[in-house]
Design a protein around this motif. Sequence first.
Motif, mmCIF file in Angstrom:
data_model
loop_
_atom_site.group_PDB
_atom_site.id
_atom_site.type_symbol
_atom_site.label_atom_id
_atom_site.label_comp_id
_atom_site.label_asym_id
_atom_site.label_seq_id
_atom_site.Cartn_x
_atom_site.Cartn_y
_atom_site.Cartn_z
ATOM 1 N N UNK A 1 -22.774 67.100 55.456
ATOM 2 C CA UNK A 1 -23.052 67.661 56.772
ATOM 3 C C UNK A 1 -22.303 66.790 57.779
ATOM 4 N N UNK A 2 -21.326 67.374 58.451
ATOM 5 C CA UNK A 2 -20.493 66.599 59.373
ATOM 6 C C UNK A 2 -21.092 66.603 60.769
ATOM 7 N N UNK A 3 -21.235 65.412 61.334
ATOM 8 C CA UNK A 3 -21.742 65.284 62.698
ATOM 9 C C UNK A 3 -20.695 65.782 63.694
ATOM 10 N N UNK A 4 -21.162 66.296 64.802
ATOM 11 C CA UNK A 4 -20.279 66.828 65.839
ATOM 12 C C UNK A 4 -19.885 65.701 66.794
ATOM 13 N N UNK A 5 -19.165 64.727 66.265
ATOM 14 C CA UNK A 5 -18.721 63.580 67.072
ATOM 15 C C UNK A 5 -17.242 63.282 66.843
ATOM 16 N N UNK B 1 -27.613 61.860 67.162
ATOM 17 C CA UNK B 1 -27.442 63.231 67.638
ATOM 18 C C UNK B 1 -28.583 64.054 67.061
ATOM 19 N N UNK B 2 -29.599 64.387 67.884
ATOM 20 C CA UNK B 2 -30.814 65.036 67.374
ATOM 21 C C UNK B 2 -30.564 66.280 66.534
ATOM 22 N N UNK C 1 -26.352 54.967 64.082
ATOM 23 C CA UNK C 1 -27.106 55.319 65.288
ATOM 24 C C UNK C 1 -28.270 56.252 65.040
ATOM 25 N N UNK C 2 -28.185 57.066 63.993
ATOM 26 C CA UNK C 2 -29.242 58.036 63.704
ATOM 27 C C UNK C 2 -30.401 57.481 62.912
ATOM 28 N N UNK C 3 -30.340 56.214 62.504
ATOM 29 C CA UNK C 3 -31.408 55.658 61.659
ATOM 30 C C UNK C 3 -32.790 55.760 62.296
ATOM 31 N N UNK C 4 -32.988 55.308 63.543
ATOM 32 C CA UNK C 4 -34.355 55.335 64.089
ATOM 33 C C UNK C 4 -34.988 56.729 64.070
#
Length: 266
Positions: A17-21, A58-59, A84-87
């Motif tokens: 799943x590719x992040x939109x960044x 990125x939620x 960055x998405x860990x928390x």
Amino acid sequence: MEHLAFPTVLSPGIAVLRADNPSEMTLEGTNTYLLFDPQTTQLSHDTEIVVVDPGPDMPAHLHALAAFDVQMILLTHRHGDHSGGIPLLHELTGAPVRARLAEFCRNAAPLSDGERLEFCATTLRVLFTPGHTSDSVCFVREGQQGALFTGDTVLGRGTTILEHPDGTLADYLDSLARLSALADMPLHPAHGEQHAGSHKLLTAYREHRESRLEQVRVALAKLGKAGADAEPAELLDLVYPDLDPRLAGAASSSLEAQLHYLAVNS
């Protein structure tokens, strides 16, 4: 929450799943991998998975991952486009997080070099591969359906930066040699395209580094300087004549690593 993106299945037991960044550094975006039982015939939201690199904060991306039965979250290295998405993902799923650095772990111990992780009818071996950063790791899925997950140590295209002095060229060359000693297998980078085999790309990476070192040697000769006496800014135009200005910082960091390597190994 808007409609959740669904991962693309690459092969038995592996989806992405590719992040939109997207950016000049992340290429099309960060590839987050979902690993599951290779015998599973169809990926569904009931599937137990392990996440490799949750990606940025990125939620929409993280909620799409949390829609699965997340058993564990693994991190290849500390950069924010991976960590960055860990928390939020940990909060949404309660899944333990493991990384080389304790500060990124949640309810679990830091990774150990050579450690084998057993989950979802899959075995992953942890390989410490410093160079891009000092905390970089790769994961090898063992068995007949082997696969290599390289984080930013090896990208799908182009070359990775060395975050000198934290990442050194000596470490990086050792890491490439370590990966090259593995069997040839599909290579899954954190940015860019998938590769059906690892050896060809790893060979190209080693040759690129050797070629770049030779370019730096030639540039130093033109300046009449040794590696210990030169600054990256003096070499930038000589070694990277067609450089995209947005990549000047990354190129300077890699030049620092190359100059340090030459100074120590001259």
